[in-house]
Motif scaffolding. Structure first.
Motif, PDB file in Angstrom:
ATOM      1  N   MET A  82      -0.034  -1.254  -2.856  1.00 12.89           N
ATOM      2  CA  MET A  82       0.985  -0.214  -2.674  1.00 12.89           C
ATOM      3  C   MET A  82       2.327  -0.824  -2.298  1.00 12.89           C
ATOM      4  O   MET A  82       3.385  -0.401  -2.784  1.00 12.89           O
ATOM      5  CB  MET A  82       0.537   0.765  -1.586  1.00 12.89           C
ATOM      6  CG  MET A  82      -0.808   1.421  -1.847  1.00 12.89           C
ATOM      7  SD  MET A  82      -1.322   2.476  -0.474  1.00 12.89           S
ATOM      8  CE  MET A  82      -3.041   2.749  -0.896  1.00 12.89           C
ATOM      9  N   LEU A  83       2.292  -1.828  -1.416  1.00 10.59           N
ATOM     10  CA  LEU A  83       3.522  -2.479  -0.980  1.00 10.59           C
ATOM     11  C   LEU A  83       4.195  -3.215  -2.139  1.00 10.59           C
ATOM     12  O   LEU A  83       5.425  -3.138  -2.315  1.00 10.59           O
ATOM     13  CB  LEU A  83       3.204  -3.454   0.160  1.00 10.59           C
ATOM     14  CG  LEU A  83       4.376  -4.239   0.768  1.00 10.59           C
ATOM     15  CD1 LEU A  83       5.420  -3.283   1.304  1.00 10.59           C
ATOM     16  CD2 LEU A  83       3.880  -5.153   1.870  1.00 10.59           C
ATOM     17  N   ILE A  84       3.408  -3.913  -2.940  1.00  9.18           N
ATOM     18  CA  ILE A  84       3.961  -4.645  -4.080  1.00  9.18           C
ATOM     19  C   ILE A  84       4.553  -3.671  -5.095  1.00  9.18           C
ATOM     20  O   ILE A  84       5.620  -3.922  -5.683  1.00  9.18           O
ATOM     21  CB  ILE A  84       2.867  -5.520  -4.718  1.00  9.18           C
ATOM     22  CG1 ILE A  84       2.497  -6.667  -3.782  1.00  9.18           C
ATOM     23  CG2 ILE A  84       3.317  -6.067  -6.071  1.00  9.18           C
ATOM     24  CD1 ILE A  84       1.302  -7.479  -4.239  1.00  9.18           C
ATOM     25  N   VAL A 106       4.840  -9.207   1.897  1.00  8.52           N
ATOM     26  CA  VAL A 106       3.431  -8.803   1.967  1.00  8.52           C
ATOM     27  C   VAL A 106       2.814  -9.084   3.338  1.00  8.52           C
ATOM     28  O   VAL A 106       2.139  -8.209   3.914  1.00  8.52           O
ATOM     29  CB  VAL A 106       2.631  -9.467   0.835  1.00  8.52           C
ATOM     30  CG1 VAL A 106       1.129  -9.339   1.079  1.00  8.52           C
ATOM     31  CG2 VAL A 106       2.988  -8.836  -0.509  1.00  8.52           C
ATOM     32  N   PRO A 107       3.000 -10.284   3.941  1.00  8.44           N
ATOM     33  CA  PRO A 107       2.372 -10.520   5.261  1.00  8.44           C
ATOM     34  C   PRO A 107       2.879  -9.597   6.352  1.00  8.44           C
ATOM     35  O   PRO A 107       2.208  -9.410   7.373  1.00  8.44           O
ATOM     36  CB  PRO A 107       2.739 -11.984   5.564  1.00  8.44           C
ATOM     37  CG  PRO A 107       3.068 -12.590   4.241  1.00  8.44           C
ATOM     38  CD  PRO A 107       3.682 -11.492   3.443  1.00  8.44           C
ATOM     39  N   MET A 108       4.085  -9.010   6.164  1.00  4.45           N
ATOM     40  CA  MET A 108       4.650  -8.149   7.208  1.00  4.45           C
ATOM     41  C   MET A 108       3.938  -6.808   7.305  1.00  4.45           C
ATOM     42  O   MET A 108       4.140  -6.061   8.262  1.00  4.45           O
ATOM     43  CB  MET A 108       6.147  -7.922   6.947  1.00  4.45           C
ATOM     44  CG  MET A 108       6.979  -9.187   6.944  1.00  4.45           C
ATOM     45  SD  MET A 108       8.721  -8.839   6.623  1.00  4.45           S
ATOM     46  CE  MET A 108       9.387 -10.506   6.492  1.00  4.45           C
ATOM     47  N   ALA A 109       3.109  -6.473   6.319  1.00  2.00           N
ATOM     48  CA  ALA A 109       2.410  -5.188   6.340  1.00  2.00           C
ATOM     49  C   ALA A 109       1.449  -5.081   7.510  1.00  2.00           C
ATOM     50  O   ALA A 109       1.031  -3.969   7.877  1.00  2.00           O
ATOM     51  CB  ALA A 109       1.661  -4.986   5.033  1.00  2.00           C
ATOM     52  N   VAL A 110       1.076  -6.213   8.102  1.00  2.00           N
ATOM     53  CA  VAL A 110       0.118  -6.180   9.206  1.00  2.00           C
ATOM     54  C   VAL A 110       0.687  -5.467  10.424  1.00  2.00           C
ATOM     55  O   VAL A 110      -0.069  -4.990  11.283  1.00  2.00           O
ATOM     56  CB  VAL A 110      -0.302  -7.630   9.574  1.00  2.00           C
ATOM     57  CG1 VAL A 110       0.803  -8.356  10.306  1.00  2.00           C
ATOM     58  CG2 VAL A 110      -1.570  -7.638  10.409  1.00  2.00           C
ATOM     59  N   VAL A 111       2.022  -5.355  10.501  1.00  2.00           N
ATOM     60  CA  VAL A 111       2.643  -4.711  11.663  1.00  2.00           C
ATOM     61  C   VAL A 111       2.185  -3.260  11.785  1.00  2.00           C
ATOM     62  O   VAL A 111       1.739  -2.812  12.848  1.00  2.00           O
ATOM     63  CB  VAL A 111       4.178  -4.795  11.556  1.00  2.00           C
ATOM     64  CG1 VAL A 111       4.828  -4.049  12.733  1.00  2.00           C
ATOM     65  CG2 VAL A 111       4.637  -6.238  11.529  1.00  2.00           C
TER      66      VAL A 111
END
Length: 512
Positions: free
Chosen positions: A419-421, A387-392
């Motif tokens: 959406m990512l989850i 989840v934290p990697m979505a900031v890229v």
């Protein structure tokens, strides 16, 4: 089954990432850290300007100017603006702001020296160039006045985007602090419409009431004050009503050939007790013209002066605040005085704080649901590690489009988590099902990932295409970029990071 070239290429990449999983994880962590470090390069905003073809010009004359003078000056400005072919209509308000026709507009308090011009243009795209040209020209129509430009906002409006509030007890100290803050803002060079809300001091007549002689003459302080009013602004005797309007009736000394001070010194004071007139100088220790505060604002019962400014062209309130904040906070405050930041910084902070109050409980609930869904811990752990990697993707998208990260971007960023989850759950569940059927965990990771390429990519592509029309909407553009950029990278995370983390947590080796 013969696979396409795309599937064969993806399979080769997946095998390399699984064999070099530690290097893959380190690369993903490095990219994520770089993205968080680069977040400072993203413009910070709150709400964008409205797409309504309307903007405001605030007129502030000298503080002692009355309604009639303000009306005359505004009429000249209004006629000049209406002569511009790009302008459809101009509505002027004298002594007050407009009625609150929308929630995002905050009307100005009543003030005789204040006026508002509400300007409607044919095309909203002309506002930027037209407003700058008008501001340069109308400032020459009244050299004693100040003109300030304001654009309508989608979010909370009213006031400047940058505001430094100084609170304390002594008015002179507050004015000195405000002047220091104004010097800092002017030295920045990129800020416009710099001012404070106490305006200029006004002149007042101090008659120095002699209580001893006045007591002997039977003159009260009220009698003394009435004489000063009679010789200066006029003594109010009553009021007359005409229709819905009420007008004051004032008596004023006629034939004033001298100054108001000389006229006052030569006037008579009526003694309400002895019923005789007494020379003014007999009950006064002297008359002088002094300057005093006319407009004093209070906040939480403390005297508060606010220094306002707006960012210049191609600048944002967030960047401007970052530049001036250290210098203004370096101003030495006497004991009992404090500095607070208002404007867009305060509004954004309050909105984000209100939104953030429910985030911990929301994330906790999502984590509990994911644990209950799988009945295990490692699968939900994989989900929440990516989840934290979505900031890229979010940072890359905002930097590429040069859009600010505002309140709508924050909402898009939070919705991106869901959406990512969802994509991660789809892939992990497929891996678990194939492990149960075949028992070969290594082959299940690869086959499940290959089988989920199409649904994961189609879900991402359809969402990205669905967001594309919002790129041309001023209100939703930054949110659309946030979701599109974040979801594009989230697809890579789902198809690469999830299998790698799954093999790592379940200790599955792909070296052979």
């Amino acid at each position: 089954v013969e696979r396409s070239l795309f599937y064969r290429m993806f399979l080769s990449v997946l095998h390399v990432c699984l064999r070099l999983r530690w290097i893959t994880i380190m690369v993903l962590i490095a990219i994520t850290l770089i993205a968080y470090a680069s977040f400072g390069l993203v413009k910070q905003g709150f709400f964008p300007p409205s797409n309504a073809p309307i903007f405001f010009i605030h007129y502030w004359g000298p503080q002692d100017q009355d309604n009639r003078q303000t009306d005359q000056q505004l009429h000249k400005v209004e006629q000049y603006i209406m002569a511009n072919p790009l302008v459809d209509s101009v509505t002027s308000y004298v002594g007050r702001g407009a009625d609150r026709f929308t929630l995002t507009y905050a009307p100005q308090a009543r003030n005789e020296s204040y006026g508002l011009l509400l300007i409607r243009v044919a095309d909203k795209d002309d506002i930027e160039t037209l407003s700058q040209a008008l501001m340069a020209d109308i400032s020459l129509l009244d050299l004693n006045a100040d003109f300030y430009l304001e654009r309508m906002q989608f979010g909370p409006g009213g006031g400047a985007k940058l505001a430094a509030r100084f609170s304390g007890s002594d008015a002179s100290v507050l004015r000195d602090l405000a002047q220091q803050a104004e010097r800092v803002m002017r030295a920045d060079g990129n800020l416009v419409d710099i001012r404070h809300n106490w305006r200029d001091k006004g002149f007042a007549i101090n008659g120095h009431f002699d209580s001893f002689n006045a007591g002997v003459s039977g003159i009260t302080r009220s009698d003394f004050n009435d004489t000063i009013q009679y010789a200066s602004n006029g003594l109010k005797l009553g009021q007359v009503q005409q229709g819905d309007y009420t007008y004051p009736i004032k008596a004023k000394m006629s034939g004033l050939e001298d100054s108001a001070i000389n006229a006052l010194l030569n006037s008579q004071v009526w003694s309400s007790q002895q019923r005789v007139y007494v020379p003014f100088q007999q009950v006064s220790k002297g008359v002088e013209l002094v300057s005093e505060e006319v407009l004093v604002h209070r906040r939480n019962r403390l005297r508060t002066i606010t220094v306002n400014a707006d960012p210049g062209a191609n600048d944002t309130a967030g960047k401007a605040l970052t530049r001036i904040k250290p210098h203004i906070e370096a101003i030495v405050l006497p004991d009992g005085y404090q500095l607070e930041w208002g404007g867009e910084y305060e509004s954004a902070g309050e909105a984000q704080a209100a939104l953030g109050q429910g985030l911990p409980a929301g994330f906790l609930l999502m984590f509990i649901i994911s644990v209950l869904l799988f009945g295990k811990v490692r699968q939900p752990l994989i989900i929440w590690l990516i989840v934290p990697m979505a900031v890229v993707g979010v940072v890359a998208g905002l930097l590429a489009t040069d859009m600010p990260f505002g309140f709508m971007s924050l909402l898009g960023f939070l919705s991106l988590f869901g959406m990512l989850i969802k994509n991660a759950i789809v892939l992990i569940e497929e891996i678990d099902l194939q492990v149960e059927e075949s028992g070969d965990i290594r082959q299940s990771i690869i086959e499940a990932t290959l089988s989920r390429i199409r649904p994961v990519m189609l879900a991402a592509i359809t969402t990205i295409l669905g967001m594309a029309p919002l790129l041309f909407d001023r209100f939703f553009a930054d949110m659309a970029v946030t979701i599109m950029g974040g979801l594009a990278f989230a697809t890579v995370l789902t198809l690469i990071a999830v299998p790698v983390l799954y093999s790592m947590l379940f200790k599955v080796s792909f070296n052979k």
